[in-house]
Design a protein around this motif. Structure first.
Motif, mmCIF file in Angstrom:
data_model
loop_
_atom_site.group_PDB
_atom_site.id
_atom_site.type_symbol
_atom_site.label_atom_id
_atom_site.label_comp_id
_atom_site.label_asym_id
_atom_site.label_seq_id
_atom_site.Cartn_x
_atom_site.Cartn_y
_atom_site.Cartn_z
ATOM 1 N N VAL A 8 0.848 -1.195 0.000
ATOM 2 C CA VAL A 8 0.000 0.000 0.000
ATOM 3 C C VAL A 8 0.886 1.249 0.000
ATOM 4 O O VAL A 8 1.568 1.542 0.982
ATOM 5 C CB VAL A 8 -0.934 0.031 1.225
ATOM 6 C CG1 VAL A 8 -1.848 1.255 1.161
ATOM 7 C CG2 VAL A 8 -1.759 -1.247 1.307
ATOM 8 N N VAL A 15 -6.731 7.772 4.615
ATOM 9 C CA VAL A 15 -7.455 6.622 4.079
ATOM 10 C C VAL A 15 -6.702 5.333 4.398
ATOM 11 O O VAL A 15 -7.296 4.307 4.724
ATOM 12 C CB VAL A 15 -7.655 6.763 2.561
ATOM 13 C CG1 VAL A 15 -8.313 5.512 1.984
ATOM 14 C CG2 VAL A 15 -8.502 7.991 2.242
ATOM 15 N N GLY A 16 -5.383 5.399 4.338
ATOM 16 C CA GLY A 16 -4.558 4.217 4.537
ATOM 17 C C GLY A 16 -4.772 3.520 5.864
ATOM 18 O O GLY A 16 -4.829 2.290 5.927
ATOM 19 N N VAL A 75 -1.881 -1.259 -3.890
ATOM 20 C CA VAL A 75 -2.830 -0.158 -3.779
ATOM 21 C C VAL A 75 -2.046 1.141 -3.786
ATOM 22 O O VAL A 75 -1.075 1.290 -3.033
ATOM 23 C CB VAL A 75 -3.667 -0.246 -2.487
ATOM 24 C CG1 VAL A 75 -4.651 0.928 -2.412
ATOM 25 C CG2 VAL A 75 -4.407 -1.574 -2.397
ATOM 26 N N LEU A 77 -2.463 4.964 -2.892
ATOM 27 C CA LEU A 77 -3.293 5.989 -2.260
ATOM 28 C C LEU A 77 -2.645 7.373 -2.312
ATOM 29 O O LEU A 77 -3.190 8.324 -1.767
ATOM 30 C CB LEU A 77 -3.524 5.626 -0.784
ATOM 31 C CG LEU A 77 -4.187 4.287 -0.471
ATOM 32 C CD1 LEU A 77 -4.266 4.095 1.042
ATOM 33 C CD2 LEU A 77 -5.571 4.203 -1.086
ATOM 34 N N LEU A 111 -6.288 4.971 -6.349
ATOM 35 C CA LEU A 111 -7.171 5.996 -5.793
ATOM 36 C C LEU A 111 -7.054 7.271 -6.606
ATOM 37 O O LEU A 111 -6.005 7.917 -6.615
ATOM 38 C CB LEU A 111 -6.814 6.264 -4.330
ATOM 39 C CG LEU A 111 -7.733 7.249 -3.592
ATOM 40 C CD1 LEU A 111 -9.133 6.661 -3.439
ATOM 41 C CD2 LEU A 111 -7.159 7.602 -2.226
ATOM 42 N N ALA A 188 -12.604 2.729 2.413
ATOM 43 C CA ALA A 188 -11.597 1.702 2.699
ATOM 44 C C ALA A 188 -12.154 0.302 2.472
ATOM 45 O O ALA A 188 -11.465 -0.580 1.942
ATOM 46 C CB ALA A 188 -11.110 1.843 4.141
ATOM 47 N N ILE A 191 -12.208 -0.395 -1.270
ATOM 48 C CA ILE A 191 -10.864 -0.678 -1.784
ATOM 49 C C ILE A 191 -10.438 -2.093 -1.408
ATOM 50 O O ILE A 191 -9.894 -2.837 -2.234
ATOM 51 C CB ILE A 191 -9.853 0.351 -1.250
ATOM 52 C CG1 ILE A 191 -10.177 1.747 -1.800
ATOM 53 C CG2 ILE A 191 -8.428 -0.047 -1.630
ATOM 54 C CD1 ILE A 191 -9.348 2.860 -1.187
#
Length: 312
Positions: A8, A15-16, A75, A77, A111, A188, A191
């Motif tokens: 990530v 958001v993480g 991911v 972000l 994102l 979240a 995702i």
């Protein structure tokens, strides 16, 4: 997802932190990558052996490839509201997507943002649109999620405006511009579901928005009600705020740049017919259902303060 390695980028951000929890709940091992990994160390609690931290800038193709090696899913972000938009949103997104493809990752979630458009008049919206195109080119099966404004306990959105509402007079920029705020936990969860099931969500784009569009003016009135504040709101003429933005001037809560002004010319709501949270089986959380719980700190006497009706 059990024991899958999910990398990530920007995992220690707003958001993480919510996404990481979702991934751990699903049994994944998480690799967090950001320029300053120490800022994400708070996520280690109770997760020793299942979390890893790496330092890398998405603008460095070499470092990104090293960070992604061995990943089952990736991911991205990472995003900025000022600075090098193209370097982060376009070039950085391309680097992450290419690295995910090279690593053989089965899923990539990118994102973006509602309003992403290569033809946008704002550099932010334009760079987000170019980033989406770069991701699609490098990793056609990527899932692209485009949230509206994201709210949650740690956000820089409701908290910023709640602080501003302590003033007796509050100028309102672009009072009729509409937003469709989405709860960070809902985003979240979406995702995480996209990471877990690329066959269902890969290759598609989703406008992730809350259940209710609202104008800037309506949003501020609600925040005032929940914080027990009663400022006098003044709608600022476009000509005045545009001139301030051109000059790098001031607007409610913080300086407003010309690029931010351009972004406010368009409503920030889900496009008609766009897939959203419903595609993930998620019922969007209303702002009113959760925000008053953390906004209580902005009342005159905290949770013991009286709630008042804001003036218009």
């Amino acid at each position: 997802m059990r024991d899958a390695i999910v990398t990530v980028f920007g995992g220690g951000g707003f958001v993480g932190r919510y996404l990481v929890q979702q991934l751990f709940d699903a049994g994944a091992r998480v690799r967090i990558v950001q320029r300053n990994p120490k800022a994400a160390f708070f996520l280690r609690r109770g997760r020793i052996g299942r979390i890893q931290f790496l330092a890398a800038d998405v603008q460095s193709e070499e470092l990104v490839h090293r960070a992604v090696a061995g990943s089952d899913a990736v991911v991205n972000l990472v995003g900025v509201l000022k600075g090098d938009f193209n370097g982060i949103h376009a070039d950085g997104a391309r680097n992450v997507a290419k690295a995910a493809r090279t690593a053989g990752a089965r899923a990539l979630v990118h994102l973006s943002a509602i309003g992403a458009d290569p033809d946008s008049p704002s550099r932010y919206g334009r760079s987000k649109g170019e980033g989406e195109a770069a991701v699609r080119d490098a990793f056609p099966g990527a899932t692209i999620v485009r949230p509206s404004l994201v709210f949650g306990r740690e956000d820089g959105f409701t908290n910023r405006f709640a602080q501003m509402l302590k003033w007796p007079i509050v100028p309102v920029v672009r009072a009729e511009t509409k937003f469709q705020p989405v709860f960070v936990a809902d985003l979240a969860q979406a995702i995480a579901k996209a990471v877990a099931d690329p066959q269902a969500y890969g290759g598609a784009s989703f406008d992730i928005a809350g259940p209710e569009p609202m104008t800037m003016a309506a949003l501020l009135r609600r925040l005032a009600e929940w914080t027990g504040r009663s400022p006098h709101f003044i709608d600022m003429p476009d000509a005045v705020t545009a001139a301030m933005a051109r000059a790098g001037g001031w607007a409610p809560g913080a300086p407003i740049t010309w690029d931010q002004w351009l972004m406010l010319q368009r409503d920030n709501v889900a496009a008609a017919g766009a897939q959203g949270l419903d595609a993930f089986g998620i019922t969007p959380t209303p702002l009113a259902a959760v925000a008053p719980g953390w906004l209580v700190q902005y009342r005159r006497h905290g949770r013991f303060g009286a709630v008042r009706t804001a003036e218009r």
